[in-house]
Structure formats: structure tokens, C-alpha cells
Design a protein around this motif. Sequence first.
Motif, mmCIF file in Angstrom:
data_model
loop_
_atom_site.group_PDB
_atom_site.id
_atom_site.type_symbol
_atom_site.label_atom_id
_atom_site.label_comp_id
_atom_site.label_asym_id
_atom_site.label_seq_id
_atom_site.Cartn_x
_atom_site.Cartn_y
_atom_site.Cartn_z
ATOM 1 N N PHE A 18 40.557 59.847 46.871
ATOM 2 C CA PHE A 18 41.937 59.577 47.041
ATOM 3 C C PHE A 18 42.263 58.216 47.739
ATOM 4 O O PHE A 18 42.684 57.480 47.217
ATOM 5 N N THR A 19 41.822 58.455 49.179
ATOM 6 C CA THR A 19 41.936 57.192 50.032
ATOM 7 C C THR A 19 41.248 56.064 49.530
ATOM 8 O O THR A 19 41.494 54.840 49.615
ATOM 9 N N ASN A 20 39.695 56.271 49.114
ATOM 10 C CA ASN A 20 39.029 55.099 48.718
ATOM 11 C C ASN A 20 39.741 54.528 47.527
ATOM 12 O O ASN A 20 40.083 53.510 47.264
ATOM 13 N N ALA A 21 40.236 55.421 46.601
ATOM 14 C CA ALA A 21 40.965 54.888 45.521
ATOM 15 C C ALA A 21 42.204 54.015 45.820
ATOM 16 O O ALA A 21 42.384 52.817 45.060
ATOM 17 N N LEU A 22 42.895 54.430 46.667
ATOM 18 C CA LEU A 22 44.179 53.730 46.964
ATOM 19 C C LEU A 22 43.785 52.367 47.734
ATOM 20 O O LEU A 22 44.469 51.309 47.546
ATOM 21 N N TYR A 23 42.962 52.124 48.460
ATOM 22 C CA TYR A 23 42.412 50.992 49.402
ATOM 23 C C TYR A 23 41.878 50.066 48.475
ATOM 24 O O TYR A 23 41.684 48.886 48.605
ATOM 25 N N ALA A 24 41.044 50.664 47.386
ATOM 26 C CA ALA A 24 40.483 49.725 46.653
ATOM 27 C C ALA A 24 41.099 49.115 45.266
ATOM 28 O O ALA A 24 40.538 48.919 44.379
ATOM 29 N N SER A 25 42.305 49.726 45.516
ATOM 30 C CA SER A 25 43.317 49.460 44.172
ATOM 31 C C SER A 25 42.914 47.986 43.767
ATOM 32 O O SER A 25 43.327 47.327 44.563
ATOM 33 N N PRO A 26 42.807 47.681 42.681
ATOM 34 C CA PRO A 26 42.485 46.401 42.116
ATOM 35 C C PRO A 26 43.860 45.699 41.917
ATOM 36 O O PRO A 26 44.797 46.325 41.571
ATOM 37 N N LEU A 27 43.804 44.277 42.034
ATOM 38 C CA LEU A 27 44.882 43.460 41.870
ATOM 39 C C LEU A 27 45.227 43.547 40.274
ATOM 40 O O LEU A 27 44.472 43.079 39.429
ATOM 41 N N THR A 48 48.813 46.152 43.997
ATOM 42 C CA THR A 48 47.843 45.411 44.822
ATOM 43 C C THR A 48 47.655 46.566 45.875
ATOM 44 O O THR A 48 48.307 47.750 45.920
ATOM 45 N N GLU A 49 47.098 46.222 46.929
ATOM 46 C CA GLU A 49 47.190 47.103 47.912
ATOM 47 C C GLU A 49 48.292 47.399 48.692
ATOM 48 O O GLU A 49 48.927 46.441 48.651
ATOM 49 N N GLN A 108 41.865 38.909 46.236
ATOM 50 C CA GLN A 108 41.675 38.911 44.852
ATOM 51 C C GLN A 108 42.674 37.864 44.130
ATOM 52 O O GLN A 108 43.642 37.503 44.547
ATOM 53 N N ILE A 109 42.260 37.436 42.908
ATOM 54 C CA ILE A 109 42.916 36.514 42.245
ATOM 55 C C ILE A 109 42.795 37.060 40.593
ATOM 56 O O ILE A 109 42.079 37.566 40.314
ATOM 57 N N LYS A 110 44.176 37.082 40.104
ATOM 58 C CA LYS A 110 44.131 37.539 38.630
ATOM 59 C C LYS A 110 45.022 36.827 38.048
ATOM 60 O O LYS A 110 46.304 36.122 38.282
ATOM 61 N N ASN A 111 44.910 36.475 36.759
ATOM 62 C CA ASN A 111 45.542 35.516 35.784
ATOM 63 C C ASN A 111 46.073 36.300 34.827
ATOM 64 O O ASN A 111 45.544 37.411 34.355
ATOM 65 N N THR A 112 47.473 35.894 34.168
ATOM 66 C CA THR A 112 47.597 36.244 32.911
ATOM 67 C C THR A 112 48.522 35.160 32.223
ATOM 68 O O THR A 112 48.589 34.043 32.900
ATOM 69 N N THR A 113 49.006 35.204 31.156
ATOM 70 C CA THR A 113 49.472 34.174 30.521
ATOM 71 C C THR A 113 50.761 34.516 29.685
ATOM 72 O O THR A 113 50.800 35.645 29.514
ATOM 73 N N PHE A 114 51.477 33.640 29.616
ATOM 74 C CA PHE A 114 52.843 33.451 28.578
ATOM 75 C C PHE A 114 53.085 32.297 27.851
ATOM 76 O O PHE A 114 52.614 31.461 28.204
#
Length: 431
Positions: A18-27, A48-49, A108-114
Motif C-alpha cells: 500500500f505504501t509503495n502504491a501511495l508514494y509511487a502514485s502517477p501524476l 499526484t503524490e 513527472q509531466i502529464k498533458n491533456t487537451t481540450f
Amino acid sequence: MFSRKFCLIMALMMLMPFTNALYASPLTITTDKQTYYPGDVIYISGTTEPNSDITIQLYNPSGTMVDIDYKVSSANGYYSISFKIPLKIPTGSWTYGTYTVRAYSVGQIKNTTFTLSAITDSTPPTITSISPGEGSTVSVLNPIISIIYSDDIAIDFSTVKIVLDGTDVTSDATITSTRADYIPVTDLSEGPHTVYFEVKDLSGNKASKTWNFTVSLPDFLPPVISSFYPPNGSILNIRTITINATYSDNKAVDPYSVTLKLNDSAVNMSSITPTSLTASVNLTDGVYLATLSLMDTSGNMATMNWTFTIDATPPTFSGNILNNNTVFQSKEVNFTISVSDNIALNMSSFSMKIDGASVTPSINATSVAYSGTLSEGSHTVVISVMDMAGNLASKAFTFSVALPSNYTIYIIVAVIVAVIAVAIIFILKRV
Ligand SMILES: [Ca+2]
Ligand SMILES: [Ca+2]
Ligand SMILES: [Ca+2]
């Protein structure tokens, strides 16, 4: 003691996934809609984290950044952020097209569009009320001019235009997205005024309206009767006359209120206008009281009373001397002529000529007495007089002066002698 350590390690190992999943949460990054319109708010959320900085950037279709904001994620790693799209496109670098939303967080970098689309609006704004009302009359010189408007999508109130009597007064008006108000900076004149108003929505659809109102202050001043005919106190020697009058008002005379009476009887008028009247009347001789009354359009009344006299009948003469058969047996001639008129004599106009020569008789109010010495024979007299209306009466007559003849004197002397003789005889007989 050892078993306690073991238990703790075991517990930590059980929590590890669980802690691994929490800290490794992707953006992650999501917009609440795929398509937006001018004026909309873009809600962006994601994870994010926990307790981490997030930077969100918006890039327009040309790749130019149009907005940026920062947030710190919650203890659960969630974040949300919003951006307001300008009402009017283009504004700055805001244009229509596909935008990129970019999130940075913990490396981390994440894109979306509108997509930012133009509003489809072909319906012009609605002007829901105007003041002063169309065709209305206001009783102040600086009435508030108000226009209330709306649009199915969005008003562009920067396009409001107010023109009063041909002058653009927009810069002095108070303008919002729902209404425009203008108070005249200088007092308006009394009379009609014209307002032109226009406004567009954000798509450029225009609504406009032109209307009129009238400024009219309360009127407490009655009309003024400025002239009338016949004049007050006048005496006219004609019976068919045209009565007229002129009048005015600071606002307007109500022509339907104009009445004219002669000795309390209404007169039919041949013409009545807001400034004058005429009435042709056929009158008998006499004194007339004229009463003119009229009102302005606010009901203020003006009345004028005056008198005039109609006299078309000349004076008349009377007296025996007028009979052409008077004989005076003395050169001392006296006679009296009476003068009368139906209305009023002007005895100062009396003249008398005897045998063509002016003489000056004794004149009083209603008669003339002549006393003079004339030669024997026939005499011609011409008299004339006017009444106060100027009607002239004249008359010619004759009389004669015929002294007693000598023969007549002898007869008279003989009669006197005979009477005396008879008287003496009578006296002697008695003695
Ligand atoms: Ca519209
Ligand atoms: Ca008036
Ligand atoms: Ca007369």
C-alpha cells in the motif's frame, strides 16, 4: 522482546504494497469537459503524490502559454484547479482551437487537451425595457435614461452605444452587463427628444432601438390674451362686424376651450386656432359686453371682458322751426331745436349755418337755442350733428322775418282811438 520486533517487521511488510502504491502514485490530469466556450471555467483535477507541488500550464493552439497556476495536493494526493476563459475571444493569446494542459509534479509531466470553440449564437440581445417610455412625457429636465437588456448567451456590454438627440453620450453612461443608465449632464429643453441605443452580444449580433419622449414641465401660467377687436369702449357705426382676438401661452392654448360671449350669449366663431379667433356677427344697435375665455392644455384659464357699442342710427332733430312755415314779425329771432340720439350724441359736432354763414347757437346736452338779429325776408338754415359713433344727421329748413306793414299800424291806431273814444263816452254818460 524479540517477538515484538518480529511482529513490527511483519506488520511493516504487510503494509508495504500500500505504501509503495501511495508514494509511487502517477501524476494524472483531467479536465471536466472536452469543449469549452468563451466565459466558461475549466475545472482540472487529478492526483499526484500527497502534499506535493503541482504546476498547471495552459497552452494555446500555437503553443503559447496563456495561463499558469500552482497548487499543493492534499494528503490523499488529490488536487483541483480552475481557469477562467475570457468572455471575448481573442483576448491576449486566447484564440479558438485545441489547447494543451500540462501538469508538472514531483518530476513527472502529464498533458491533456481540450477545445475552445466559438459560441454558436445568432440571436441578438433583447432590449427588455426602456425609460422614459416610448412616446411618454416627463416633467423633469434631466430624466434618467435607462435601458435593460439581456442575451441568450452573453452580452458584450463594451458595445453599448447611447445617442441622445444625435449626440453620443455613451461615455457619460453607467453600463453593466444588464443595463445602461444615463442622466443628462445638462438640462434637456422642453419638447421632444430622441434616444438611439444599441448593444451586441459576444458573437456580434446587434440589437438597437430608437424612441422618442417629451420633456414638459408643469404649467401653472394661464394663457395671455394679447389683443382683441373691437377695442374696449369703442363705438362702431356698422352692424356687421368681425370680432377677433389673439392669444398665446407658454405651452399651448387648447383651441377647444375658446369661448366668446356677447351679453352672455355664446357666439359662433368662424375660425379658432391655437393663437387667434374670428367671429363675424350681425348686431343691432346697443352696448355689448364681450367675454372671451380660454384655457391652456394644462387647464389654466384666462378671461377677458370688454365692452363696445354698435350705433348705426343717426341723431334726430325736432322743433316747430323745422316746419318751413315760421314767420318772425320781428328781426329779433329766437328758436330752439331739440336733438336726440338712440345711443349718445356728440353735441360738440353740432353746426348751424344761416344763409350759408356759420352761426354759434347756445348748445346744451340735448338742444340748441339760436338768438340773433336777422333781416326781413326768407332765411335758410342748415344744421348738422353727429352721434358718438359718427353717424351724421343734417337738415335744412327755412323761416322768414316779416315786419307788420304801415296799413296795419293805422288800423291798430284806429282801433286804439276807437276804444279810447268809446271809453270816454261811457264815462261821460255815467257822469
Ligand atoms: Ca445572442
Ligand atoms: Ca400655460
Ligand atoms: Ca345713434
